[in-house]
Structure formats: C-alpha cells, structure tokens
Design an enzyme around this catalytic site. Sequence first.
Site, short mmCIF file in Angstrom:
data_model
loop_
_atom_site.label_atom_id
_atom_site.label_comp_id
_atom_site.label_asym_id
_atom_site.label_seq_id
_atom_site.Cartn_x
_atom_site.Cartn_y
_atom_site.Cartn_z
N HIS A 152 53.57 29.84 39.92
CA HIS A 152 52.53 30.80 40.31
C HIS A 152 52.45 31.96 39.32
O HIS A 152 51.94 33.02 39.66
CB HIS A 152 52.82 31.35 41.71
CG HIS A 152 52.76 30.29 42.77
ND1 HIS A 152 53.75 30.10 43.70
CD2 HIS A 152 51.83 29.34 43.03
CE1 HIS A 152 53.43 29.08 44.49
NE2 HIS A 152 52.28 28.60 44.11
N LYS A 172 51.74 22.63 29.97
CA LYS A 172 50.50 22.21 29.32
C LYS A 172 49.49 23.36 29.30
O LYS A 172 48.93 23.69 28.26
CB LYS A 172 49.93 21.06 30.16
CG LYS A 172 48.87 20.25 29.52
CD LYS A 172 48.33 19.19 30.47
CE LYS A 172 49.31 18.09 30.81
NZ LYS A 172 48.65 16.91 31.41
N SER A 209 38.57 21.08 32.37
CA SER A 209 38.56 21.48 33.78
C SER A 209 38.43 22.99 33.90
O SER A 209 37.74 23.51 34.78
CB SER A 209 39.86 21.06 34.47
OG SER A 209 39.77 19.73 34.93
N LYS A 242 50.45 19.47 40.96
CA LYS A 242 50.08 18.04 40.94
C LYS A 242 50.09 17.53 42.36
O LYS A 242 50.84 18.03 43.21
CB LYS A 242 51.09 17.25 40.11
CG LYS A 242 50.53 15.96 39.60
CD LYS A 242 49.70 16.23 38.37
CE LYS A 242 49.26 14.99 37.64
NZ LYS A 242 48.83 15.33 36.28
N LYS A 284 46.89 24.42 39.03
CA LYS A 284 45.94 23.40 38.59
C LYS A 284 46.65 22.09 38.27
O LYS A 284 47.72 22.10 37.66
CB LYS A 284 45.25 23.92 37.31
CG LYS A 284 44.11 23.09 36.84
CD LYS A 284 42.82 23.48 37.52
CE LYS A 284 41.70 22.49 37.25
NZ LYS A 284 41.83 21.25 38.05
N1 GLU Z 1 45.21 15.00 35.56
C1 GLU Z 1 44.94 15.63 34.32
C2 GLU Z 1 46.23 16.05 33.63
O1 GLU Z 1 47.27 15.47 33.88
C3 GLU Z 1 43.92 16.75 34.46
C4 GLU Z 1 44.34 17.91 35.29
C5 GLU Z 1 43.22 18.93 35.53
O2 GLU Z 1 42.15 18.78 34.99
O3 GLU Z 1 43.49 19.86 36.28
O4 GLU Z 1 46.26 16.89 32.79
#
Ligand code: GLU
Length: 471
Positions: free
Chosen positions: A64, A94, A362, A106, A70
């Site tokens: 957080h 990432k 995104s 996730k 995301k």
């Molecule tokens: N599932 C994708 C990833 O592993 C996209 C995640 C997203 O767009 O929030 O990066």
Amino acid sequence: MSDKHYSFFGAVEKSFDKAAKYTKWDQGTLEQIKQCNSVLRMNFPVKIGEKIEVIKAYRVQHSHHKTPCKGGIRFATSVNLDEVMALAALMTYKCAIVNVPFGGAKGGISIDPKKYSAYDLEKITRRYTAELIKKNFIGPGTDVPAPDYGTGEREMAWILDTYTSMRPGEIDAAGCVTGKPVTQGGVRGRREATGLGVFFGLREVCNMPDVMDKLGMPIGVKDKRVVVQGLGNVGYHSAKFFQDAGAKITALAEYEGAIWNDAGLDVDAVFEHRKKTGSILNFPGASNYEKNTDALEKECDILIPAALENVIDGENAPRVKAKLIGEAANGPLTPEADEEFSRRGIIVVPDMYLNAGGVTVSYFEWLKNLSHVRYGRLEKRFTENLNAHIIGQIEELSGKKVKETAREFIMHGPDEVDLVYSGLEETMITATHEIMNAWKANPAIPDMRTAAYVVAINKVGTSYAELGIFP
Ligand code: GLU
C-alpha cells in the site's frame, strides 16, 4: 522441466534478498517492502447446472505504499495462495520500476475456465466481484483488477457491470477495473500492450552496443532468431512485433506441441492454423518437435517464454542455448535457472520490468477513466490544423512541394492509440536505462534481475521512508 515443487513466493523472496544487500535500507524497511500487506481468501458457492460448487478464490494486496493497488486476475486450476502472493509482489516491483503510481496486487480463481460455459463463468466472475466489494478489495481508489492468464476483456466488462450495479452513481466507477472493452471505457492499445512492451524492452537492450558486444551479436532486432513459448495474448503479440521489425521467428511452442522452421514462421498464419485445426502441430513448411519443451532448447538469439511460471529450472537450463532471454511471462525461470544463465553470461531480461507494458497501459486506461475523456480528443484536430499551416508556410517560402508520404506523416494529429504506444515506448526505454545504469553503477550486482530489484526496492523504500509510519 522437472516436477520438483517450488514456492513461487519463496523464489521472489530469494531474488529480493539477493538484491537487498546492494541497497541502503534497514532490515525493518526491507521486511515491510517484502511482505504481503493484505490477503483475502474466499470460498463461495456458485450453482453450476443443478449442483452447487464451492469456488476457491484469492485477492492479495502486496503493498500500500501507493494506492490504488493494481494487478490482474487469473483463472486457472493451478491458482493457489503462494502463487497469487508471488504475483502480487511482482506487481509492486513492476509498477515501481516503470513509474506507475500503484501498489501491487493480484487475484485468482482456482478453476479451469475451459470447463465452464460463458454463462457459468459470468456467474463466477460476478460473485467473485461481489466478494471483493464486500471486503473493500476493489474500487478506483483502492484496488483495480485487470486481465491475466485465463481472463480478458469479457471478464473485465462483467466486473465493471457488477461494480456499477452495486455502487450506483459513483462517478469514477469505470476506473475500478482495466483491460475493459474499448466500448466500456477501455483504452485503445491495451490488448497488445504487454507484447508491445516486451518488444520495446528487448529492442532497447538489442540497441545497446556494450551489451550486444558482450553477447557476441550485432546491434538491432533485424534478422535475430527468436523463439517464443506461448501463443496467448502476450506471446502472440510479442512474436508479431518482432516479426514486423524484421526478426525471424524460428520456433513457436504451445501446450499441445511445438514447431520450428529456420527460415522463419509467419505468426498470423500459425495462429490461424491453430484456430482451424486446434493444434499448432503440422503447420505447412514447419517441423514438429517431439515435446513442446524442446523449443526452449533450440539454438537461437532471443528466447521469449510467454506462458506460465517455472518452465525453465535447474534441470533444463543447462540445455538452453539462447543468448538473450526475455521473460514475457511472470516467473518463467526458477532461481536455479537464473544462476546457471548468469554463470554462462546469458542475459535474462526480467519479467517484472519486461512485461510491465500491460500495467503501464492499464495506468493510461485508469487515467482516461478518471478524466472521462478519450486521449487525443482535445488536441488531434488542433495539431492537424497547425501542421497543415506549417507545411503551407514551408511550401510558400521554399517554392517547393512537400512529398505526399511526408505530408501525411507530418499532418497526422495523434489518435488515442498513437499516444498510448508512444507513452509505452517512452516508459520501456526509460526503465531499461534505469536498470542498466543501476547495474553498471555497481559491478558486484550479478545479473539484470538483481539490478531491477535494486531499482524497485529503492523506489518503494524511498516511498515508505518519506511517508513515515502511521501510529
Ligand atoms: N496481469 C498483467 C500483469 O501481470 C496486467 C496487470 C494490470 O494491468 O493491472 O502485469
């Protein structure tokens, strides 16, 4: 690949610890960065036909330090808590690397989507969303899901519809999920974003003279021999962008088998063949492999694993002959494979930055949803008028006509997809250099993954340090 069981989260922790020693952060801060902040484990009933099925599902918010959190939602039988935790952690790193201001998360549902009808999948997805809403694990300012393995635009539209039905009147509701169909607030370019990001990232590495020199390859992607494992959304688009840039796709693998042709495979034709026959095998002009994993061991310049995790481990890594490996999937290499490649001087371009194109776009989609306006809508016509005027002036002053192809290019005002592609290109190029510079700054750092982790840990660490601790 051997069937040894790995803890995926354990592997992520291992890579994190390996990198942490090249940072200045104290043990407490490192521990806070590493752990998953919130874990939601669900078991909910869904009526399938006449029977009630209890569905196992998860959503993990790893960090957080920035909100919203995301990350995608995966539908697969292999989904388990360890995997979702690992993938959520990778999302944090990432996002930090590509400067996308989100914490990592996730989700996953432990089902085989191929075994359910669209109607049943819709029921499962909507119930899952309702569970997330109940626990405040979804919302444009809290946690924003997206597609992942086994999900796509269709599922994202169901999530959006469930959310807006249960939260009527919320003005920014469209930002509760990304990867939506364009007609439902999605952004143009999201579908191919991860594959395009993989291409931009690897192209940048291939354009670095010192790196190519070390690998004994000429600069650029043209004529490079590329092997891609996985013809899903990420694998297909990665292969396609490489082919369009003049590389040769010499082998393609899917779960039913693999094919090769040293003269190069046409990605679209293979895709069509698979759609028609149900298999990648027996593609005209290509040879079949005995096992699909044989493709990973083919002599090539660039190997792109674009399917699932742990496909290259300590057992098959010694037989891999690629010079450069681009991790389009999340976690395709185990730490043992990493060690083997680093020993042999093979460069592994790590997942958490290389496949960040999806989450980057995104982010653009989420910004579009919050601003309630399509990219390019305000400036496209203005830019075109301005450029027409400039061309007119040039022609008048020089007495010469601008060539038709040049005129078309100069006149063109940016559409949404132009802006998304160029935003992604800029993001991937900047991130590649940030990681390479961190690597060069400390020659003791053994590989590019560790360098990427160092960059990520420093960014998240700074964020925690500056925020302080809520008493
Ligand atoms: N599932 C994708 C990833 O592993 C996209 C995640 C997203 O767009 O929030 O990066």
